[in-house]
Design an enzyme around this catalytic site. Structure first.
Site, PDB file in Angstrom:
ATOM      1  CE  LYS A  50      -4.457   1.228   2.026  1.00  0.00           C
ATOM      2  NZ  LYS A  50      -5.432   0.921   3.096  1.00  0.00           N
ATOM      3  CD  GLU A  99     -18.599  -2.809   9.567  1.00  0.00           C
ATOM      4  OE1 GLU A  99     -17.791  -1.970   9.126  1.00  0.00           O
ATOM      5  OE2 GLU A  99     -18.816  -3.910   9.013  1.00  0.00           O
ATOM      6  NE  ARG A 114     -21.107  -3.820   5.537  1.00  0.00           N
ATOM      7  CZ  ARG A 114     -20.049  -4.130   4.788  1.00  0.00           C
ATOM      8  NH1 ARG A 114     -18.995  -3.353   4.791  1.00  0.00           N
ATOM      9  NH2 ARG A 114     -20.037  -5.217   4.062  1.00  0.00           N
TER      10      ARG A 114
END
Length: 639
Positions: free
Chosen positions: A286, A372, A400
């Site tokens: 990344k 979640e 969610r």
């Protein structure tokens, strides 16, 4: 223009079809120039940088090998899609990213045929890709291969495995690219991350150019020997690609996601030979190619505009603390006095401020990964065992876990405290991240306490209120960004449950605010005062339970009542309307209006512009007051 990078090869690429005529060496040059163009564009707009830089080579390789847009390329979350947008006919608009009327920061179906599926939340890509693949097998027109690109962080969510399990059962041909950068937004946590790490943790294994397990025969001849050597290394590990194979996928990898000499032949081979579901495990970095992003803790996940040379971000100064930091510091104060206070988040420790809590109380802070649903039920278990959990989630992510809020928290009346960040409209992230619905979907739950802070000082008191509330679940919401600059209390004091506060006494019309639109209400009142109109202003504080006495008093003493909130239809205003209807107030001629977010998804813009679209700024509040009172502009000057 002179500061922009020189990109002679990229300049020849208008659409992915142009990549087909380029040699592998030229494709490598395209990738280098694409990285430079991405850095340059995001330096001007701000946005998600690190994720896109990590998939530059992969983006070029996928578009060069597959036949997009007929082949459906689906990016999970899609915050890594800026290079994809540049290659798919949107380069001329790339410097409008995340701006009003500009390109979305995520994939968006209405924006391009090369965005077959919109996304901004994680772990949806494999399900969507399988849907396309099955539709193709059933004869849908215009659908070729389907490719889902999903990160290792997103693979911690159960939905990804539900989709893979279904795909393996159906034996449908599709491709899943596991983009393994060892980092989602925050450093990945949990067993899944450890599993992926063990696949390539040994130094000898890392040095291999390519390794494959389960689909060795699909690899080009030069890769097969490397794969056999890798298998010998993997024999000493408890795992290999076996988890994915048990789910019915053929597994290839891991391969270097920045090495086009590996990416191109592997992708070409699996595309030519695959018959069922394939998982290609790609290792990337990344922030690759931009040193400031590589050095950053979050690898440049989200950045403001920045200097390309130094990486220094250009943020406007502010004297007021952010709501997120106020929450974190308030929670730390409560935890210092009570060792039962614990904090839970789902892959957003920095975004929710819990990184500060974790520094102070590392054993009492839990980042459960992108999960979640689990975060909510895990918090419920903590509460059932006598702890005092604060579950800190963005409003849009709490959606969610709603079934768990209902079934595991509310029905059992467990004292989980939901800290709801990013409530209201959030600007550049647009509709996918707007906290529009939490007041509505929480206020209809029996026993739930729902609060909204009007300013940063109120937030301190609401943290204390939630901490003190031990017999039922509670939630308090607050927006993104800085507070309004009010004087801050030394320590939060628990509020009386279901009691609002009077801000100023007036006559004729009352305005009852829920949340941070109160500052706009006060601006509107100042302007109205110049017209001789003095509205009463009250801060509700609670959407549930409502301050019945305050609301009925406002209704009885005024000819009109307006409620204002930063939420959708069905929220605070609807709760007030229900109360007034049951009390028979409307029978006596009260004029009642609700100012809420309109029944549309509001596209990205500055928060101020979004609230103007919503009709919730000071000028619009003033206009509504005049309209309700039946005062024209000329008459108001005489009032």
């Amino acid at each position: 223009m002179s500061d922009r990078p020189q990109t002679p090869m990229l300049d020849c690429v208008s659409l992915p079809a142009d990549l087909k005529d380029l040699s592998d060496r030229e494709l490598r040059q395209v990738a280098d120039e694409l990285r430079a163009e991405t850095i340059s564009a995001v330096s001007e707009t701000g946005g998600h940088l690190g994720a896109g830089l990590g998939v530059v080579e992969l983006t070029v390789a996928l578009h060069a090998v597959f036949e997009t847009p007929r082949d459906k390329l689906i990016w999970d979350v899609s915050h890594q899609s800026y290079p994809h947008k540049i290659l798919t006919g949107r380069r001329d608009r790339i410097r409008t990213l995340r701006q009003e009327n500009g390109l979305s920061g995520f994939t968006k179906r209405s924006e391009s045929a090369y965005d077959p599926f919109g996304a901004a939340h994680s772990s949806t890509s494999i399900s969507a890709a399988l849907g396309f693949a099955v539709a193709r097998d059933l004869g849908a027109d215009g659908v070729g291969d389907t490719i889902a690109v999903i990160g290792d962080g997103a693979m911690s969510a159960g939905m990804a495995y539900e989709a893979m399990n279904n795909a393996g059962h159906l034996k449908t041909r599709l491709f899943v690219i596991l983009n393994d950068n060892e980092m989602s937004i925050a450093p990945p946590v949990g067993a899944m991350s450890s599993y992926l790490s063990r696949l390539y943790a040994g130094a000898p294994f890392q040095e291999l150019k390519a390794a494959a397990r389960g689909a060795v025969s699909l690899l080009p001849e030069p890769f097969q020997m490397g794969a056999k050597r890798a298998k010998d290394v993997l024999k000493g590990l408890a795992v290999g690609g076996s988890l994915f194979e048990e789910l019915g996928f053929s597994y290839v990898g891991p391969i270097d996601g920045h090495d086009m000499e590996q990416l191109l032949p592997v992708l070409r081979t699996v595309r030519a030979r695959a018959t069922g579901p394939m998982l290609i495990h790609v290792i990337t970095k990344k922030g690759k190619g931009f040193a400031p992003a590589e050095r950053a803790m979050d690898k440049g996940h989200a950045t403001a505009k920045f200097d390309v040379v130094t990486g220094e971000q250009k943020k406007a100064p502010s004297n007021a603390p952010s709501y997120t930091k106020v929450f974190a510091k308030s929670l730390i104060r409560e935890a210092e006095a009570d060792d039962k206070v614990v904090a839970v988040t789902a892959a957003m420790p920095d975004g929710t401020g819990l990184n500060l809590f974790a520094e102070r109380f590392p054993r009492r802070c839990f980042d459960v990964g992108i999960a979640e649903q689990h975060a909510v039920t895990f918090s419920a278990g903590l509460a059932a065992a006598g702890m005092k959990p604060f579950c800190a989630l963005y409003s849009t992510f709490l959606q969610r876990g709603y079934d768990q809020v209902v079934h595991d928290v509310a029905i059992q009346r467990l004292p989980v405290r939901f800290a709801i960040d990013r409530a209201g409209l959030v600007g550049a992230d647009g509709a996918t991240h707007a906290g529009a619905f939490d007041t509505a979907f929480l206020s209809n739950l029996p026993g739930m306490v729902v609060m909204a802070a009007a300013d940063e000082a109120e937030l301190v008191h609401m943290v204390a209120t939630a901490h003190a509330l031990d017999d039922r679940p509670s939630a308090f919401r607050y927006p993104r960004g800085e507070g309004v600059g009010v004087e801050m209390p030394e320590r939060g004091q628990p509020l009386e449950i279901g009691r609002g506060r009077m801000i100023r006494e007036g006559k004729r019309i009352a305005i009852l605010s829920f949340g941070t639109r109160l500052a706009e209400v006060e601006k509107a009142a100042e302007s109205l005062g110049q017209r001789g109109i003095t509205p009463t202003i009250a801060d509700a504080r609670f959407a549930k339970p409502l301050d019945r006495d305050l609301i009925l008093r406002l209704a009885a003493e005024h000819e009109a009542l307006i409620t204002i909130e930063e939420g959708a239809v069905g929220g605070f205003g609807s709760q007030v309307a229900q109360l007034l209807a049951e009390a028979g107030v409307f029978d006596h001629g009260l004029k009642f209006r609700m100012m809420v977010l309109p029944d549309i998804f509001i596209d990205q813009a500055s928060p101020a512009a979004m609230y103007a679209v919503a009709g919730l700024n000071a000028q619009q509040i003033e206009a509504r007051v005049l309209e309700v009172l039946g005062i024209t502009d000329i008459a108001s000057r005489r009032a």
